[in-house]
Design a protein around this motif. Structure first.
Motif, short mmCIF file in Angstrom:
data_model
loop_
_atom_site.label_atom_id
_atom_site.label_comp_id
_atom_site.label_asym_id
_atom_site.label_seq_id
_atom_site.Cartn_x
_atom_site.Cartn_y
_atom_site.Cartn_z
N SER A 468 12.92 92.57 66.07
CA SER A 468 13.97 93.52 66.34
C SER A 468 14.03 94.59 65.26
CB SER A 468 15.33 92.81 66.43
OG SER A 468 15.73 92.36 65.15
N ARG A 469 14.74 95.66 65.52
CA ARG A 469 14.86 96.76 64.57
C ARG A 469 15.57 96.35 63.29
NH1 ARG A 469 11.89 101.46 65.99
NH2 ARG A 469 11.45 101.19 68.20
N THR A 470 16.37 95.29 63.36
CA THR A 470 17.08 94.82 62.17
C THR A 470 16.23 93.92 61.31
OG1 THR A 470 18.00 92.92 63.36
CG2 THR A 470 19.28 94.96 63.37
N ASP A 474 13.79 89.10 67.36
CA ASP A 474 14.36 89.55 68.62
C ASP A 474 15.05 88.38 69.29
OD1 ASP A 474 14.95 90.93 70.90
OD2 ASP A 474 13.03 91.99 70.95
N ASP A 475 16.15 88.70 69.98
CA ASP A 475 16.88 87.65 70.69
C ASP A 475 16.09 87.13 71.89
OD1 ASP A 475 18.95 87.91 68.91
OD2 ASP A 475 20.05 89.35 70.16
N SER A 476 15.19 87.97 72.41
CA SER A 476 14.42 87.54 73.57
C SER A 476 13.14 86.88 73.12
CB SER A 476 14.09 88.75 74.46
OG SER A 476 13.35 89.70 73.74
N PRO A 482 13.24 91.86 78.72
CA PRO A 482 14.13 92.69 77.92
C PRO A 482 15.02 93.52 78.83
CG PRO A 482 11.85 92.86 77.18
CD PRO A 482 11.84 92.15 78.48
N ALA A 486 15.57 99.32 77.28
CA ALA A 486 15.60 98.92 75.87
C ALA A 486 14.55 99.68 75.09
CB ALA A 486 15.35 97.41 75.76
N PRO A 489 10.49 97.20 70.43
CA PRO A 489 10.79 96.45 69.20
C PRO A 489 10.16 97.14 68.00
CG PRO A 489 9.07 95.34 70.45
CD PRO A 489 9.57 96.45 71.32
#
Length: 541
Positions: A468-470, A474-476, A482, A486, A489
């Motif tokens: 993920s960007r953070t 990723d949650d997925s 997705p 979206a 990533p």
């Protein structure tokens, strides 16, 4: 593994060290050896560490390219510096021998595992090159060439491998010898290996070009009956390639028939000299380059009657994909702005502005108002991107195949193959999460791959995990769909069937400044290195 400590905070030559490491108590070598002795690993893994230590000891105590090895030189002397560099070069050769052995071993073990899983003989080991490339952090193409050379050395040239281990042959020389033997028979390889084993002086002081020429001459003498076949095979592999350079330039290399190449170079050189004699101020090499471009573009436009028509710099109807923000193209003259040129990559935005305005870089104007690009007939496709992130609005499709527009967006964004370390040109649009596992046909789940990587990505259980960007993952998971629209990533983590791993960051269409880092959380490691793979089933052959 833990970093190897240094005896002090200063570099031996007095300069700043590569990184500061706290000095241990006692002798530095004893400290390192005690740490290595405490490593808990399989017998094979410990044998590899012992082999590397032995190579290091031999490299710095039996260095052949200096009068005195490192332990016999005076501290702080020029002799010490030269001995250190010579020892590193010797060690590089020894490690190349180890590396070649393990490349062959890895390929054979992967092939064995494929056989155990019931794969056909043709499919066994087919994906080994991709995994080895990922583990070695090089492109699959470079890994393929390296594997072929390693296979030739280990299986047919043990004498050369022994000389490489001892430092009598350099890494570059061994690579040159193996490359020059491409297409030669096994018996020829063995006979040349015997020559190198018995007469190592034949390699002394020879650069790779001279050495390759001599090896090819030996092959010609040993295999005259296959000369025509080798020439035909080599001629069929002729090709051209483009390598992007800095400041809006590129290098085009061509592998041609030797007679064609010499004739072309002589023609360009003589014509450029004629222009210089007529008063041209441009350098001879630049004139040769311009003549080559004009010949190609003129020939593409006019065919047989090309000499009867004027020579525009760009062919009418030429379609050039340029991704640039509106501020970079039409706004302020900000020299820090960049654009994306399809098939090339990042280019300074001012080059696009100047070319569109009739002022290409590097042109020497003799008279005011004169300009070589009297006819610029290219269609420039332009996409507006977010100036801060460089992201493009996501696109979705319900079809399995990527529509032409979406596929082109992927090529623009990714520029080169997205497989970690691969530099090949994009040929296929691929679903990062496979379509048959629920992966959508979208800008977020799409990626550009070369033909080789796309085909071998399905050979074995390759797992791609989005980041993920953070940077927190990723949650997925793999196979999860997705959400529509979206953003892509931040990166994809590639995991090969046998545990090689690499990271492929998602590039923005326009590189922002500064470039945001891709944060990837690493698994916690124990203080002492452990062999997580367990005991090896067998030592390398």
């Amino acid at each position: 593994m833990e970093s190897i400590p240094k005896s002090s905070g200063e570099h031996p030559g007095g300069e700043t060290p590569h990184r500061d490491v706290a000095a241990p108590s006692g002798d530095v070598l004893e400290d390192v050896l005690s740490r290595l002795a405490a490593v808990e690993a399989s017998t094979t893994a410990r044998a590899v560490l012992a082999q590397v230590l032995t190579a290091t000891l031999l490299a710095f105590t039996r260095t052949s390219s200096v009068r005195d090895p490192l332990p016999d030189t005076a501290p702080g002397s020029a002799e010490e510096a030269l001995a250190a560099m010579a020892g590193v070069d010797h060690l590089r050769a020894s490690l190349a021998a180890v590396d070649a052995t393990w490349q062959v071993a890895a390929e054979q073990r992967i092939r064995r595992d494929d056989a155990a899983q019931g794969m056909s003989a043709e499919e066994q080991g087919r994906g080994a090159g991709q995994e080895i490339a990922l583990a070695r952090r090089i492109s699959p193409a470079a890994s393929s060439f390296s594997q072929a050379k390693a296979r030739r050395l280990v299986q047919h040239m043990p004498g050369t491998v022994d000389r490489l281990w001892s430092g009598a042959v350099t890494d570059q020389q061994a690579s040159a010898v193996a490359g020059a033997l491409d297409g030669a028979g096994d018996e020829t390889c063995r006979r040349i290996d015997d020559e190198i084993r018995e007469h190592p002086e034949m390699l002394h002081g020879k650069g790779h070009r001279r050495l390759q020429a001599e090896i090819r001459a030996m092959v010609q003498r040993l295999e005259p009956e296959t000369s025509r076949e080798r020439a035909e095979r080599a001629a069929r592999s002729r090709h051209i390639r483009m390598t992007p350079l800095g400041d809006g330039m590129a290098r085009v290399t061509a592998t041609l028939r030797a007679l064609d190449a010499v004739a072309m170079m002589n023609s360009l050189h003589s014509r450029a000299e004629s222009q210089r004699a007529a008063g041209a101020k441009t350098s001879l090499s630049a004139l040769e380059a311009d003549l080559l471009v004009e010949d190609v573009q003129h020939g593409a436009q006019g065919g047989e009657n090309a000499d009867l028509s004027p020579r525009p710099r760009l062919r009418p109807g030429l379609d050039i994909g340029i991704i640039i923000t509106d501020t970079a193209l039409l706004g302020r003259d900000d020299e820090a702005e960049t654009a994306q040129l399809e098939g090339y990559g990042t280019i300074p935005a001012h080059i696009v502005r100047d070319t569109v305005g009739g002022r290409p870089p590097g042109h020497l104007r003799h008279d005011e108002g004169e300009h070589p690009d009297e006819e610029v007939a290219a269609f420039y496709r332009r996409l507006f991107t977010a100036p801060r992130t460089g992201d493009l609005i996501a696109m979705e499709s319900r079809a399995r195949a990527f529509p032409a527009g979406l596929a082109r967006m992927l090529r623009w964004r990714d520029s080169t193959c997205r497989t970690p370390w691969c530099n090949a040109q994009i040929r296929h649009s691929d679903h990062a999460l496979p379509y048959h596992r629920g992966g959508p046909t979208s800008f977020a789940n799409g990626q550009g791959l070369c033909a080789r990587c796309n085909l071998l990505k399905e050979h074995g259980l390759w797992v791609l995990t989005p980041v993920s960007r953070t940077g927190s993952g990723d949650d997925s998971g793999p196979g999860d769909d997705p959400p529509a629209g979206a953003a892509p990533p931040a990166a994809w983590i590639w995991n090969s069937p046998h545990g090689a791993m690499g990271i492929s960051p998602t590039p923005p269409l326009i590189t922002p400044w500064p470039t945001p880092p891709v944060a990837v959380e690493e698994e916690p490691r124990d203080e002492e290195p452990q062999d997580s793979a367990g005991p090896a089933s067998s030592p390398p052959p």
